[in-house]
Design an enzyme around this catalytic site. Structure first.
Site, PDB file in Angstrom:
ATOM      1  CB  ILE A 162      -0.953  -0.002   1.217  1.00 48.92           C
ATOM      2  CG1 ILE A 162      -2.033  -1.060   1.024  1.00 48.92           C
ATOM      3  CG2 ILE A 162      -1.569   1.371   1.443  1.00 48.92           C
ATOM      4  CD1 ILE A 162      -2.829  -1.357   2.267  1.00 48.92           C
ATOM      5  CD  GLU A 163       1.950   3.698   3.765  1.00 45.89           C
ATOM      6  OE1 GLU A 163       2.338   4.743   3.206  1.00 45.89           O
ATOM      7  OE2 GLU A 163       0.951   3.670   4.502  1.00 45.89           O
ATOM      8  CB  THR A 164       6.631   1.897  -1.271  1.00 46.03           C
ATOM      9  OG1 THR A 164       6.819   0.544  -0.827  1.00 46.03           O
ATOM     10  CG2 THR A 164       6.870   2.869  -0.141  1.00 46.03           C
TER      11      THR A 164
END
Length: 193
Positions: free
Chosen positions: A13-15
């Site tokens: 999700i983040e990267t």
């Protein structure tokens, strides 16, 4: 005690699994937000301080560290304050590298979850059928959104039929509506995890 799929999901999700960790100089992002964004200036000044302390501790050049436009860094996109509080040296090499060291990333994400109350062995949710719940009761149960608020007894009093596993685990729960495009929504019972 944090399942690997949860840790992988955070990185995804983040990267996008490390594909995009940001191309901004963190020092520039944090300085701009700390002194040119009055609404959240105090927060970003604190993050700038934590970033500089981290750079001194890790002996890295603050002008070389890259991250998001808001100053988040590495595969888990930790803000500097979170990095200072939750990041750990997962491989024991004496340094914390959330950009390239997978052991540090995995251990740090797990540590973040544990610090925020993760309970090993407790599932994140249970499947649930809301077919027997009246519309007004359903709205009451959905009102807290994802915040676990209701005991199993309170959920049953509103007409929700619960899986047997819920009683053995205890704790409070949240009824969460999951949108499915044009199909009807589905529901899960979220735990404190």
């Amino acid at each position: 005690g944090v399942p690997q799929e949860i840790i992988v999901a955070i990185i995804g999700i983040e990267t996008q699994y490390g594909r995009y960790t940001g191309e901004w100089r963190v020092i520039d992002a944090l300085t701009t937000l700390a002194f040119d964004y009055p609404r959240r200036a105090a927060y970003f000044r604190g993050e700038l301080e934590q970033f500089l302390l981290w750079c001194a501790r890790e002996r890295c050049d603050p002008e070389q560290v890259q991250g998001s436009f808001a100053g988040a860094m590495g595969l888990p996109q930790f803000m500097p304050g979170s990095l200072m509080r939750y990041a750990v040296d997962g491989d024991g090499d004496g340094h914390i590298d959330l950009h390239r060291n997978v052991a540090d990333v995995v251990a740090s994400v797990a540590n973040y979850f544990l610090a925020h109350g993760w309970k090993p062995g407790l599932p994140t949710h249970h499947a649930v059928d809301v077919g027997g719940v009246r519309a007004d009761d359903l709205q009451v149960l959905l009102a807290p959104d994802i915040l676990p608020t209701f005991s199993a007894t309170a959920l049953r009093e509103r007409g929700l039929s619960l899986p047997d596993t819920v009683d053995a685990q205890g704790g409070v729960l949240a009824l969460v509506e999951l949108q499915n495009g044009t199909a009807p929504p589905s529901y899960v019972l979220g735990t404190e995890n």
